[in-house]
Each structure stands twice: as C-alpha cells, then as structure tokens.
Design a protein around this motif. Structure first.
Motif, PDB file in Angstrom:
ATOM      1  N   GLN A 162      51.701  49.596  34.639  1.00  0.00           N
ATOM      2  CA  GLN A 162      52.393  49.374  33.373  1.00  0.00           C
ATOM      3  C   GLN A 162      51.571  48.415  32.514  1.00  0.00           C
ATOM      4  OE1 GLN A 162      55.146  51.030  32.565  1.00  0.00           O
ATOM      5  NE2 GLN A 162      55.169  52.023  34.596  1.00  0.00           N
ATOM      6  N   PRO A 163      51.696  48.514  31.190  1.00  0.00           N
ATOM      7  CA  PRO A 163      50.960  47.572  30.336  1.00  0.00           C
ATOM      8  C   PRO A 163      51.488  46.153  30.478  1.00  0.00           C
ATOM      9  CG  PRO A 163      52.366  49.012  29.007  1.00  0.00           C
ATOM     10  CD  PRO A 163      52.441  49.515  30.406  1.00  0.00           C
ATOM     11  N   CYS A 164      50.599  45.188  30.320  1.00  0.00           N
ATOM     12  CA  CYS A 164      50.969  43.770  30.323  1.00  0.00           C
ATOM     13  C   CYS A 164      50.323  43.128  29.097  1.00  0.00           C
ATOM     14  CB  CYS A 164      50.519  43.092  31.614  1.00  0.00           C
ATOM     15  SG  CYS A 164      48.725  43.029  31.818  1.00  0.00           S
ATOM     16  N   ILE A 165      50.463  41.814  28.950  1.00  0.00           N
ATOM     17  CA  ILE A 165      49.942  41.135  27.767  1.00  0.00           C
ATOM     18  C   ILE A 165      48.437  41.358  27.594  1.00  0.00           C
ATOM     19  CG2 ILE A 165      49.566  38.924  28.954  1.00  0.00           C
ATOM     20  CD1 ILE A 165      50.729  39.516  25.282  1.00  0.00           C
ATOM     21  N   ALA A 166      47.705  41.526  28.691  1.00  0.00           N
ATOM     22  CA  ALA A 166      46.262  41.760  28.592  1.00  0.00           C
ATOM     23  C   ALA A 166      45.975  43.073  27.864  1.00  0.00           C
ATOM     24  CB  ALA A 166      45.642  41.780  29.988  1.00  0.00           C
ATOM     25  N   ASP A 167      46.759  44.111  28.142  1.00  0.00           N
ATOM     26  CA  ASP A 167      46.549  45.401  27.478  1.00  0.00           C
ATOM     27  C   ASP A 167      46.725  45.273  25.966  1.00  0.00           C
ATOM     28  OD1 ASP A 167      46.408  47.696  29.698  1.00  0.00           O
ATOM     29  OD2 ASP A 167      47.874  46.208  30.362  1.00  0.00           O
ATOM     30  N   PHE A 168      47.772  44.575  25.540  1.00  0.00           N
ATOM     31  CA  PHE A 168      48.038  44.470  24.101  1.00  0.00           C
ATOM     32  C   PHE A 168      46.965  43.644  23.388  1.00  0.00           C
ATOM     33  CE2 PHE A 168      52.093  45.448  26.082  1.00  0.00           C
ATOM     34  CZ  PHE A 168      52.517  46.516  25.299  1.00  0.00           C
ATOM     35  N   SER A 169      46.407  42.648  24.076  1.00  0.00           N
ATOM     36  CA  SER A 169      45.370  41.822  23.457  1.00  0.00           C
ATOM     37  C   SER A 169      44.036  42.556  23.364  1.00  0.00           C
ATOM     38  CB  SER A 169      45.208  40.518  24.247  1.00  0.00           C
ATOM     39  OG  SER A 169      46.355  39.711  24.109  1.00  0.00           O
ATOM     40  N   TYR A 193      43.797  45.797  23.342  1.00  0.00           N
ATOM     41  CA  TYR A 193      44.065  46.954  22.471  1.00  0.00           C
ATOM     42  C   TYR A 193      43.839  46.628  20.998  1.00  0.00           C
ATOM     43  CZ  TYR A 193      46.733  50.396  19.802  1.00  0.00           C
ATOM     44  OH  TYR A 193      47.116  51.333  18.880  1.00  0.00           O
ATOM     45  N   HIS A 194      44.365  45.489  20.530  1.00  0.00           N
ATOM     46  CA  HIS A 194      44.268  45.244  19.084  1.00  0.00           C
ATOM     47  C   HIS A 194      42.817  45.098  18.643  1.00  0.00           C
ATOM     48  CE1 HIS A 194      43.277  40.920  18.515  1.00  0.00           C
ATOM     49  NE2 HIS A 194      43.970  40.676  19.609  1.00  0.00           N
ATOM     50  N   CYS A 195      41.954  44.573  19.512  1.00  0.00           N
ATOM     51  CA  CYS A 195      40.534  44.449  19.156  1.00  0.00           C
ATOM     52  C   CYS A 195      39.885  45.829  19.012  1.00  0.00           C
ATOM     53  CB  CYS A 195      39.798  43.641  20.216  1.00  0.00           C
ATOM     54  SG  CYS A 195      40.337  41.928  20.380  1.00  0.00           S
ATOM     55  N   LEU A 196      40.132  46.695  19.980  1.00  0.00           N
ATOM     56  CA  LEU A 196      39.503  48.017  19.959  1.00  0.00           C
ATOM     57  C   LEU A 196      40.184  48.946  18.951  1.00  0.00           C
ATOM     58  CD1 LEU A 196      38.699  48.496  23.747  1.00  0.00           C
ATOM     59  CD2 LEU A 196      37.326  47.441  21.932  1.00  0.00           C
ATOM     60  N   TRP A 197      41.464  48.733  18.681  1.00  0.00           N
ATOM     61  CA  TRP A 197      42.138  49.434  17.578  1.00  0.00           C
ATOM     62  C   TRP A 197      41.413  49.158  16.266  1.00  0.00           C
ATOM     63  CZ3 TRP A 197      44.478  46.963  13.362  1.00  0.00           C
ATOM     64  CH2 TRP A 197      45.291  47.743  12.541  1.00  0.00           C
ATOM     65  N   PHE A 198      40.965  47.918  16.073  1.00  0.00           N
ATOM     66  CA  PHE A 198      40.258  47.546  14.852  1.00  0.00           C
ATOM     67  C   PHE A 198      38.918  48.273  14.772  1.00  0.00           C
ATOM     68  CE2 PHE A 198      38.668  43.937  11.991  1.00  0.00           C
ATOM     69  CZ  PHE A 198      39.450  44.337  10.915  1.00  0.00           C
ATOM     70  N   VAL A 199      38.238  48.418  15.910  1.00  0.00           N
ATOM     71  CA  VAL A 199      36.990  49.191  15.924  1.00  0.00           C
ATOM     72  C   VAL A 199      37.281  50.645  15.537  1.00  0.00           C
ATOM     73  CG1 VAL A 199      35.067  50.019  17.342  1.00  0.00           C
ATOM     74  CG2 VAL A 199      35.940  47.691  17.657  1.00  0.00           C
ATOM     75  N   GLU A 256      48.707  44.213  14.725  1.00  0.00           N
ATOM     76  CA  GLU A 256      48.871  45.438  15.515  1.00  0.00           C
ATOM     77  C   GLU A 256      49.259  45.099  16.955  1.00  0.00           C
ATOM     78  OE1 GLU A 256      48.892  49.583  16.417  1.00  0.00           O
ATOM     79  OE2 GLU A 256      49.211  48.370  14.617  1.00  0.00           O
ATOM     80  N   LYS A 257      48.737  44.011  17.472  1.00  0.00           N
ATOM     81  CA  LYS A 257      49.123  43.565  18.819  1.00  0.00           C
ATOM     82  C   LYS A 257      50.637  43.389  18.910  1.00  0.00           C
ATOM     83  CE  LYS A 257      48.586  39.395  21.721  1.00  0.00           C
ATOM     84  NZ  LYS A 257      47.885  38.094  21.804  1.00  0.00           N
ATOM     85  N   ILE A 258      51.219  42.670  17.960  1.00  0.00           N
ATOM     86  CA  ILE A 258      52.655  42.394  18.007  1.00  0.00           C
ATOM     87  C   ILE A 258      53.464  43.622  17.611  1.00  0.00           C
ATOM     88  CG2 ILE A 258      54.504  40.934  17.112  1.00  0.00           C
ATOM     89  CD1 ILE A 258      52.546  39.525  19.033  1.00  0.00           C
ATOM     90  N   ARG A 259      52.989  44.405  16.643  1.00  0.00           N
ATOM     91  CA  ARG A 259      53.718  45.639  16.298  1.00  0.00           C
ATOM     92  C   ARG A 259      53.860  46.545  17.516  1.00  0.00           C
ATOM     93  NH1 ARG A 259      50.401  45.467  11.052  1.00  0.00           N
ATOM     94  NH2 ARG A 259      48.816  46.619  12.224  1.00  0.00           N
ATOM     95  N   THR A 260      52.813  46.609  18.337  1.00  0.00           N
ATOM     96  CA  THR A 260      52.862  47.457  19.532  1.00  0.00           C
ATOM     97  C   THR A 260      53.764  46.846  20.602  1.00  0.00           C
ATOM     98  OG1 THR A 260      50.603  48.136  18.992  1.00  0.00           O
ATOM     99  CG2 THR A 260      51.429  48.792  21.134  1.00  0.00           C
ATOM    100  N   ILE A 261      53.829  45.519  20.673  1.00  0.00           N
ATOM    101  CA  ILE A 261      54.775  44.879  21.593  1.00  0.00           C
ATOM    102  C   ILE A 261      56.216  45.156  21.154  1.00  0.00           C
ATOM    103  CG2 ILE A 261      55.619  42.657  22.464  1.00  0.00           C
ATOM    104  CD1 ILE A 261      52.721  41.685  22.484  1.00  0.00           C
ATOM    105  N   PHE A 262      56.482  45.127  19.843  1.00  0.00           N
ATOM    106  CA  PHE A 262      57.801  45.553  19.358  1.00  0.00           C
ATOM    107  C   PHE A 262      58.114  46.959  19.879  1.00  0.00           C
ATOM    108  CE2 PHE A 262      57.263  42.747  15.367  1.00  0.00           C
ATOM    109  CZ  PHE A 262      58.126  41.779  15.835  1.00  0.00           C
ATOM    110  N   GLY A 263      57.121  47.844  19.790  1.00  0.00           N
ATOM    111  CA  GLY A 263      57.322  49.210  20.255  1.00  0.00           C
ATOM    112  C   GLY A 263      57.589  49.275  21.743  1.00  0.00           C
TER     113      GLY A 263
END
Length: 309
Positions: free
Chosen positions: A177-184, A186-192, A16-23
């Motif tokens: 703006q989002p940076c790499i920290a946001d995506f990292s 995000y994927h943890c809390l997306w899983f929650v 999900e981290k990388i899918r969102t970076i694609f987005g």
C-alpha cells in the motif's frame, strides 16, 4: 468538522502531494487558488508572511509545510494510514529525502530547458517568465544549486534506485500500500511528467513509470472552489482550536514569548507571533491580522528555526 481549506495552485508539485493524499484518504476539501508568485495578499494575511505553497486552513488554524499537513490529515483520517508502524521511520526518512534532495534535483533538471519551462508555466509571456524568474531567485534562499549536467546524472541514478525498489511486482515503494514516502516521491516525478519536453527520462525506469500511473489513479477526491476572501472570513469568524500537547523546550524559550519562525532552506520569510506550542514535532504561534483576525500558524520542527524576538 470544519472544512479543509487548501490554498494552492495547479502546477505546484508540493500541492499535488497533498491533493493526492486527499484522494487516498477520501477527504473532501475546499480549493482556494493562489498566485504562483508574490504578492499573495490573502495568503500572507493568514500566514503572517510564510509564502511557500501549499497551506492548509482549518478554521483559524493555519498549517504550513506538507510534512505537517500530512500529519494533520493523518490525525483527522487515520485510515488508510500514511505511516504504517512497521515502516514509519523509514517512510518518513525517505519522504524527507524526496522533499529535499530529490526535489532540488528535479528543479534544475526541468528549469535548465527553456521549452520545459514553457510547459510548466503554461505558455507564459516573456514578461511573465521574467517575473517568475525574479520571484524564484529571491525565493531560493539556502537551497542547493546544481548544474544541468549534475541534475541529469543525479536524477538518472535516483530513478535507477527507485526502479529497483519497485522490481519483482512490488506495487509501492515500501509495501503493498502507498505510504508517505510514495506521495513525496510522486510529487517530484509528477512535476517532471508535467514538463513534457524532458519527461522521457522516466522511460528509462519502467517500474517507476507503472508506479506513477498507480499513484495518479488515486486522484484528488471531491473538492469545491472557494474564493480567498471567503477563506479569510472563515478565519475571522473562527477561534483557533485548543492546544493539548506537552511542552518540549529545546530552545530555552517559554510559551507566551514573542518569537519568529522561519524555514531554514528556502522561502526564508519569518512569521512573528506569540509562541503557543512547542511539541515534539510541531511549533505554533498566535498572531492577529486586520483581515484574518486571530489565527494560530503551525509549523513542523524539522526544517524550521525558532528565535526569540
């Protein structure tokens, strides 16, 4: 440019981290769905044994670990950037904390609850749950183990800290703006959030909750399904890209030597091949497989160990 071929499964948080970076970067990609547990024959033909999810394939170059995959996508599409120069060091450090400490807090928090496990596994049968548990038991490697109580208390504290970072109308963790920290993170809390039975813990952090909505709205951009067999054929019919990176020797191992590269935390399966790259932040080996042909498998330096055979 060759297709960005992404090997993943739907409920994988790192995917999900990388899918969102694609987005975020508006990069079209090809989706190859892989099993959540071993065996993964098409994937391991490409990687040589590395079994973590996800993996990015570009022709005959195979990129492992989301820290490296994010770097590769930044090289391909530098705008919008994941690493603004003024906060790049902080962003990478926060991302590394999220991918390790926060992730291994979220996992025991979720998987200590049987109902939450059912949500994550999509109503799996008892036999499937048993197979998943057996697979992950061998996968954990050196990853830390926390009790449910420790994980819950730690996650609450982390949520309080993150909520404070997003206070006063701040849109993203380190800026406007989002940076790499946001995506990292995000994927943890997306899983929650995926584990609905335990997701209410996020209600205690309203700024985080609103930020999660902004991150989810980024989406995954356009993507098409690709069979795993087609991805193997693309690897077989392609040549690895030329490597143009200064050699940085910190191991006393020369290019051309036979080596293994393996993660240091979990999923410890080593990949064997000829060392063809040892750059500042990247390692790579060339290997040949009957199904995939000759490929170069890339890894980040941090979190991986290199050994001469």
């Amino acid at each position: 440019m060759p297709d960005l071929i992404f090997h993943h499964y739907h409920n994988s948080p790192f995917s999900e981290k990388i899918r969102t970076i694609f987005g975020y970067k508006k990069l079209p990609w090809k989706s190859v769905l892989i099993p959540a547990i071993m065996p993964k024959p098409n994937l391991t033909a490409l990687t040589g044994g590395y079994r973590k999810t996800p993996v990015l394939q570009i022709g005959a170059d195979i990129y492992c670990d989301t820290a490296l995959i994010a770097n590769v996508l930044e090289r391909i599409a530098p705008t919008p950037g994941l690493y603004p120069p003024e906060i790049a060091g902080m962003a990478r450090t926060l991302a590394q904390w999220a991918d390790s400490t926060l992730f291994w807090t979220v996992i025991p928090y979720i998987f200590s609850q049987p109902a939450a496990i059912q949500s994550i596994l999509g109503g799996a049968t008892p036999e499937q749950m048993k197979a998943f548990a057996a697979d992950r038991a061998g996968f954990r490697g050196n990853a830390p183990r926390m009790s449910a109580g420790e994980a819950t208390g730690s996650l609450l504290e982390y949520l309080r800290r993150l909520d404070g970072m997003l206070a006063d109308g701040k849109q993203y963790l380190l800026g406007a703006q989002p940076c790499i920290a946001d995506f990292s993170v995000y994927h943890c809390l997306w899983f929650v959030q995926k584990a609905k039975e335990v997701a209410s813990i996020i209600d205690r952090a309203p700024h985080v909750q609103a930020w999660l909505g902004r991150m989810a709205a980024i989406g995954h951009h356009s993507h098409d399904a690709m069979p795993g067999e087609q991805a193997l054929e693309i690897a077989r019919s392609s040549s690895p890209a030329a490597i143009d990176a200064p050699f940085v020797d910190t191991f006393g191992i020369a290019l051309g030597e036979q080596v293994t590269i393996a993660p240091t935390d979990y999923g410890l399966d080593p990949v064997e091949g000829e060392l063809v790259m040892a750059a500042e932040n990247e390692l790579a080996v060339r290997r040949t497989d009957p199904q995939a042909g000759t490929v170069v498998v890339h890894f980040p330096r941090i979190g991986f160990q290199l050994k001469k055979i």
